[in-house]
Design a protein around this motif. Sequence first.
Motif, mmCIF file in Angstrom:
data_model
loop_
_atom_site.group_PDB
_atom_site.id
_atom_site.type_symbol
_atom_site.label_atom_id
_atom_site.label_comp_id
_atom_site.label_asym_id
_atom_site.label_seq_id
_atom_site.Cartn_x
_atom_site.Cartn_y
_atom_site.Cartn_z
ATOM 1 N N SER A 1 0.848 -1.193 0.000
ATOM 2 C CA SER A 1 0.000 0.000 0.000
ATOM 3 C C SER A 1 0.881 1.239 0.000
ATOM 4 C CB SER A 1 -0.943 0.013 1.215
ATOM 5 O OG SER A 1 -0.252 -0.218 2.423
ATOM 6 N N VAL A 2 0.273 2.365 -0.313
ATOM 7 C CA VAL A 2 1.013 3.621 -0.448
ATOM 8 C C VAL A 2 1.607 4.068 0.880
ATOM 9 C CG1 VAL A 2 -0.957 5.153 -0.052
ATOM 10 C CG2 VAL A 2 0.872 5.846 -1.640
ATOM 11 N N ALA A 3 1.091 3.560 1.976
ATOM 12 C CA ALA A 3 1.582 3.821 3.329
ATOM 13 C C ALA A 3 1.206 2.603 4.177
ATOM 14 C CB ALA A 3 0.966 5.102 3.898
ATOM 15 N N PRO A 4 1.942 2.378 5.276
ATOM 16 C CA PRO A 4 2.975 3.219 5.866
ATOM 17 C C PRO A 4 4.297 3.166 5.104
ATOM 18 C CG PRO A 4 2.779 1.174 7.090
ATOM 19 C CD PRO A 4 1.676 1.161 6.086
ATOM 20 N N LEU A 5 5.054 4.233 5.259
ATOM 21 C CA LEU A 5 6.382 4.362 4.676
ATOM 22 C C LEU A 5 7.383 4.753 5.748
ATOM 23 C CD1 LEU A 5 5.801 6.473 1.413
ATOM 24 C CD2 LEU A 5 6.223 4.008 1.553
ATOM 25 N N ASP A 6 8.642 4.425 5.521
ATOM 26 C CA ASP A 6 9.737 5.019 6.278
ATOM 27 C C ASP A 6 10.822 5.410 5.283
ATOM 28 O OD1 ASP A 6 11.076 2.657 5.631
ATOM 29 O OD2 ASP A 6 10.881 1.794 7.641
ATOM 30 N N ASP A 7 11.865 6.042 5.759
ATOM 31 C CA ASP A 7 12.887 6.562 4.848
ATOM 32 C C ASP A 7 13.568 5.440 4.060
ATOM 33 O OD1 ASP A 7 12.289 9.066 5.736
ATOM 34 O OD2 ASP A 7 14.023 9.253 7.070
ATOM 35 N N ARG A 8 13.729 4.271 4.683
ATOM 36 C CA ARG A 8 14.381 3.160 3.989
ATOM 37 C C ARG A 8 13.525 2.683 2.818
ATOM 38 N NH1 ARG A 8 13.235 -1.875 4.670
ATOM 39 N NH2 ARG A 8 12.113 -1.376 6.582
ATOM 40 N N ILE A 9 12.226 2.544 3.025
ATOM 41 C CA ILE A 9 11.342 2.107 1.945
ATOM 42 C C ILE A 9 11.287 3.158 0.842
ATOM 43 C CG2 ILE A 9 8.957 1.523 1.365
ATOM 44 C CD1 ILE A 9 8.677 0.348 4.162
ATOM 45 N N VAL A 10 11.245 4.430 1.236
ATOM 46 C CA VAL A 10 11.246 5.508 0.243
ATOM 47 C C VAL A 10 12.499 5.425 -0.624
ATOM 48 C CG1 VAL A 10 11.432 8.004 -0.054
ATOM 49 C CG2 VAL A 10 9.754 7.065 1.548
ATOM 50 N N LYS A 11 13.644 5.190 0.011
ATOM 51 C CA LYS A 11 14.895 5.083 -0.743
ATOM 52 C C LYS A 11 14.836 3.923 -1.726
ATOM 53 C CE LYS A 11 19.908 4.653 -0.173
ATOM 54 N NZ LYS A 11 21.030 4.504 0.803
ATOM 55 N N ASN A 12 14.283 2.783 -1.279
ATOM 56 C CA ASN A 12 14.182 1.620 -2.157
ATOM 57 C C ASN A 12 13.249 1.881 -3.338
ATOM 58 O OD1 ASN A 12 15.895 0.153 -0.529
ATOM 59 N ND2 ASN A 12 14.273 -0.929 0.566
ATOM 60 N N ASN A 13 12.244 2.725 -3.129
ATOM 61 C CA ASN A 13 11.259 3.029 -4.173
ATOM 62 C C ASN A 13 11.619 4.271 -4.992
ATOM 63 O OD1 ASN A 13 9.795 0.906 -3.126
ATOM 64 N ND2 ASN A 13 8.324 2.189 -2.032
ATOM 65 N N GLN A 14 12.781 4.846 -4.751
ATOM 66 C CA GLN A 14 13.087 6.163 -5.288
ATOM 67 C C GLN A 14 13.040 6.235 -6.806
ATOM 68 O OE1 GLN A 14 13.589 8.817 -3.041
ATOM 69 N NE2 GLN A 14 13.126 9.922 -4.934
ATOM 70 N N ALA A 15 13.478 5.177 -7.469
ATOM 71 C CA ALA A 15 13.484 5.204 -8.944
ATOM 72 C C ALA A 15 12.072 5.398 -9.486
ATOM 73 C CB ALA A 15 14.100 3.923 -9.486
ATOM 74 N N GLY A 16 11.112 4.744 -8.869
ATOM 75 C CA GLY A 16 9.726 4.896 -9.308
ATOM 76 C C GLY A 16 9.194 6.287 -9.046
ATOM 77 N N TYR A 17 9.502 6.834 -7.872
ATOM 78 C CA TYR A 17 9.079 8.210 -7.574
ATOM 79 C C TYR A 17 9.705 9.187 -8.565
ATOM 80 C CZ TYR A 17 7.653 6.327 -2.986
ATOM 81 O OH TYR A 17 7.075 5.608 -1.974
ATOM 82 N N ASP A 18 11.000 9.004 -8.838
ATOM 83 C CA ASP A 18 11.696 9.913 -9.756
ATOM 84 C C ASP A 18 11.087 9.850 -11.154
ATOM 85 O OD1 ASP A 18 13.364 10.643 -7.701
ATOM 86 O OD2 ASP A 18 15.051 9.389 -8.351
ATOM 87 N N HIS A 19 10.751 8.644 -11.601
ATOM 88 C CA HIS A 19 10.179 8.480 -12.937
ATOM 89 C C HIS A 19 8.874 9.262 -13.068
ATOM 90 C CE1 HIS A 19 8.901 6.665 -16.685
ATOM 91 N NE2 HIS A 19 7.797 6.233 -16.112
ATOM 92 N N LEU A 20 8.078 9.253 -12.007
ATOM 93 C CA LEU A 20 6.775 9.914 -12.047
ATOM 94 C C LEU A 20 6.833 11.374 -11.589
ATOM 95 C CD1 LEU A 20 4.613 6.998 -10.613
ATOM 96 C CD2 LEU A 20 4.744 7.751 -12.994
ATOM 97 N N GLY A 21 7.987 11.824 -11.151
ATOM 98 C CA GLY A 21 8.100 13.199 -10.679
ATOM 99 C C GLY A 21 7.393 13.439 -9.360
#
Length: 470
Positions: free
Chosen positions: A19-39
Motif C-alpha cells: 500500500s502507499v503507506a505506511p512508509l519510512d525513509d528506507r522504503i522511500v529510498k528503495n522506491n526512489q526510482a519509481g518516484y523519480d520516474h513519475l516526478g
Amino acid sequence: MPSKIYQGITTEITGEGDSVAPLDDRIVKNNQAGYDHLGITPTWRTLNEYFARLEKQGIGINLGTYVGAASVRRMVLGDDDVQPTPAQLKQMQELVARAMRDGAMGLSTALQYAPAPYATTNELIALAQTASRYGGIYATHMRDEGNDEFNALEEAFRIGREARIPVEIFHLKAAGKANWGTMPKIIDAIERARTDGVDVSADTYAYTAWGNSLASIVPPWAHAGGDDKLIARLKDAKTREQIKQYILDPSKDNQWNNEWKEAPGPDGILVTSVGNPALRPLQGRRISDIGREWHEDPLDAALDILLKDDAATSVAVFGMDQADVITVLKQPWVSVCNDSEGTEPSGILGQAHPHPRAYGTFPQIIHKYVEQQHVLTLPEAIRKFTSLAAQRMGLTERGVIKVGMYADVVVFDPAKVRDTATFERPNQLAEGMDYVIVNGVPVIADGKMTHTLPGKVLRGPGYASANHQE
C-alpha cells in the motif's frame, strides 16, 4: 485518470498486498526510482498524511485503499525471509491499527510476491484480527492460484474464520493449463465455506491473461533481501543456475506457484512494461521471440531482461481458460475489478505498455459478455460493477442511484460501448461513455474529458473524524 474514467470507473479501491503507506525513509529510498520516474516527492509517511495530500491537490475519482500486509512487514522486518518476534508482531499489528484509524478499508495480502510469501498463516491471522476490530475486511491475492490453489483457499478461509473477518479473493482464477477446467470445483469449495459461515466473495477482470512482474518467475528464496539481492544472485553464475533449476523443476517447492510452467511456456509470456527506456522495443513482444532474436534459450532471455531492467519488467501471462473465466464471471457473489494502475495514452504514463485491462475491463464485459455472448444480462453486469462492490466495501452511500446518495453516475448506450485496447496496442481509451459523473460533477461530458477533480478520499470504518487525533 483517463484510463479509468473512459471505461466508466468512478471509484477505486487500491492497495493490493503493498500500500502507499505506511512508509519510512528506507522504503522511500528503495522506491526512489519509481518516484523519480513519475516526478513525485513522497512527503507522506502515514495513510492519513497521504489522504491529506490527495485532498489538497484534488483527484478525478473517489479513492480508498487497504493497508498492505507486505508494507507493514517491510516497515518492521525489511525484505528478508525472517519471522517476527512477539514484539515485532505487535509492532506490525500497531501499524495495521494506525492505518485502520487513518481510514484503510481493511488488510490486503499478495502472497506470491516477496516478501509476502515469508509470512506464516498465523502472522496473517494476527494482522487480520487487528483489521477486524476496526470493521475492515481481509482481501487476498492468494498464496497460489494454480497447482496448490485448494490449500491456498483453505488458508484464506481459515484466516476469515479465526480472525472473524470477511474475505475477498482478488481476481479469482485457475492458473496454468494443467488446472484448466477446475473452476467448478473451486467454486464448490468457496460455496461450502460460505455455507459454513465464512463471509467470502471474489472479483474478476475477465481476461484470459493475467498481469505480473517478470520477476515472479523467480522462486521466493531468490528475492530475499529485495531487488538488489535478486539482481546480485542473477549475476552469480552458480546461483543463477540454481534459480533456473527451480524454475524448471517446481516439484522442489510445492508452495511456489511457477508461472514459467503455467504460461504455458515462453510463447505465453508477453512483455508489457519496462523500467529501462533502452528496453522499450521489447514491450508488446513475447519472451520466445526475444530469445530467438538474442540467440538465447527463452529462460535465459527472461533472466537477462530482469538483469537489464533491474527487475522492473512487467508481463502478461496467458495462463487461463476462457470457460473458467466465464464460470467465475457468472457467480452472483463475484464483482468486477480492474487490477491495474491508472494511466493515459500520452505523457510519462503513455510510455508504458500495460495489460489492456487498464483501459478496457468494464467495456469488454459490456461489449463481449453482455452484448455479444449473453453471458450476463446488462442489469447483472451493472450490479457487479456498482452495488455489489460498494456493499462489499461498506460504501453505503454509493453504488446505487437513489435520492440522498452521492451522484456517481455513468450514462452510456451499451450498443456503442467498446474496449479498444489490445495486448499489442494497449494505450487506447475505451469508447461509448457519454457522461461519467463523480459526486455530481462530470469528469466526462458529451464523451470528452472535462479535467475536473471532484473525487473524494474514501475512508474505511475505522476512521472516526469527530475524534481523529493523528
